[in-house]
Design a protein around this motif. Structure first.
Motif, mmCIF file in Angstrom:
data_model
loop_
_atom_site.group_PDB
_atom_site.id
_atom_site.type_symbol
_atom_site.label_atom_id
_atom_site.label_comp_id
_atom_site.label_asym_id
_atom_site.label_seq_id
_atom_site.Cartn_x
_atom_site.Cartn_y
_atom_site.Cartn_z
ATOM 1 N N ASN A 1 -12.675 9.469 -4.058
ATOM 2 C CA ASN A 1 -14.114 9.327 -4.279
ATOM 3 C C ASN A 1 -14.930 10.091 -3.238
ATOM 4 O O ASN A 1 -15.975 10.666 -3.552
ATOM 5 C CB ASN A 1 -14.513 7.851 -4.310
ATOM 6 C CG ASN A 1 -14.011 7.162 -5.566
ATOM 7 O OD1 ASN A 1 -13.758 7.799 -6.591
ATOM 8 N ND2 ASN A 1 -13.857 5.845 -5.490
ATOM 9 N N GLN B 1 -8.887 13.388 5.678
ATOM 10 C CA GLN B 1 -9.694 12.183 5.875
ATOM 11 C C GLN B 1 -10.562 12.303 7.122
ATOM 12 O O GLN B 1 -11.733 11.915 7.105
ATOM 13 C CB GLN B 1 -8.781 10.951 5.958
ATOM 14 C CG GLN B 1 -8.147 10.621 4.631
ATOM 15 C CD GLN B 1 -7.033 9.595 4.729
ATOM 16 O OE1 GLN B 1 -6.317 9.513 5.738
ATOM 17 N NE2 GLN B 1 -6.870 8.802 3.679
ATOM 18 N N PRO C 1 -13.951 8.429 3.776
ATOM 19 C CA PRO C 1 -12.722 8.109 3.056
ATOM 20 C C PRO C 1 -12.117 6.758 3.429
ATOM 21 O O PRO C 1 -11.021 6.427 2.986
ATOM 22 C CB PRO C 1 -11.785 9.231 3.496
ATOM 23 C CG PRO C 1 -12.204 9.484 4.912
ATOM 24 C CD PRO C 1 -13.707 9.304 4.918
ATOM 25 N N GLY C 2 -12.820 5.991 4.250
ATOM 26 C CA GLY C 2 -12.251 4.729 4.734
ATOM 27 C C GLY C 2 -11.386 4.996 5.952
ATOM 28 O O GLY C 2 -11.682 5.876 6.757
ATOM 29 N N THR D 1 -10.242 5.721 -2.493
ATOM 30 C CA THR D 1 -11.398 5.873 -1.602
ATOM 31 C C THR D 1 -11.502 7.314 -1.122
ATOM 32 O O THR D 1 -12.599 7.887 -1.072
ATOM 33 C CB THR D 1 -11.298 4.900 -0.412
ATOM 34 O OG1 THR D 1 -11.098 3.580 -0.913
ATOM 35 C CG2 THR D 1 -12.545 4.929 0.438
ATOM 36 N N THR D 2 -10.367 7.917 -0.772
ATOM 37 C CA THR D 2 -10.362 9.320 -0.358
ATOM 38 C C THR D 2 -10.760 10.209 -1.525
ATOM 39 O O THR D 2 -11.564 11.141 -1.368
ATOM 40 C CB THR D 2 -8.977 9.710 0.182
ATOM 41 O OG1 THR D 2 -8.646 8.861 1.288
ATOM 42 C CG2 THR D 2 -8.946 11.163 0.625
#
Length: 143
Positions: free
Chosen positions: A115, A89, A102-103, A112-113
């Motif tokens: 994506n 991340q 990744p947020g 999210t990661t």
């Protein structure tokens, strides 16, 4: 910055090396007992290895003259968690592109990661599957 690997086996680490400061480095664990999941020193924690050398001095490996060692890479994918996911991340976040973000650095490989990994794989013309295998990992290291 690219970190070097720590290459060791469980007994050498436990009985000789034992430096907890090295646990932030990727672990290449030598474990030849023929099991799928290698024994990992507590410093890293179960499952937090990057490469597992599972056989040594193997003959007749295609493309190799003489003996070779056999290794496997520990994939990262949705549902995984731990320090390796946090490092992934952070690598994605350090690229400073919104599509790779990744947020939060949570250590949890969430959607999210995934994506963010998919977006990175697309830009690198890699297999787009959201899984961090050796090729995606190396590309991230050098991005």
């Amino acid at each position: 910055m690219i970190k070097p690997f720590i290459y060791t086996d469980f007994n050498t680490w436990t009985n000789i090396l034992r430096d907890p400061n090295l646990s932030s480095y990727p672990l290449w664990i030598a474990n030849f007992v023929g099991i799928k999941e290698p024994s990992v020193p507590n410093t890293w924690g179960t499952g937090n290895w990057t490469v597992h050398q599972y056989r040594a001095d193997v003959l007749n490996v295609v493309g190799v003259t003489g003996k070779a060692d056999l290794d496997r890479f520990n994939l990262l994918q949705e549902g995984d968690s731990g320090v390796r996911v946090s490092e992934l991340q952070q690598q994605l976040k350090d690229l400073k592109q919104i599509e790779f973000d990744p947020g939060s650095i949570s250590g949890n490989f969430d959607i999210t990661t995934k994506n963010a990994v998919i977006a990175f794989q697309k830009t690198q013309n890699l297999q787009v599957d959201g899984i961090v295998g050796p090729v995606t990992w190396v590309r991230l290291l050098w991005a």
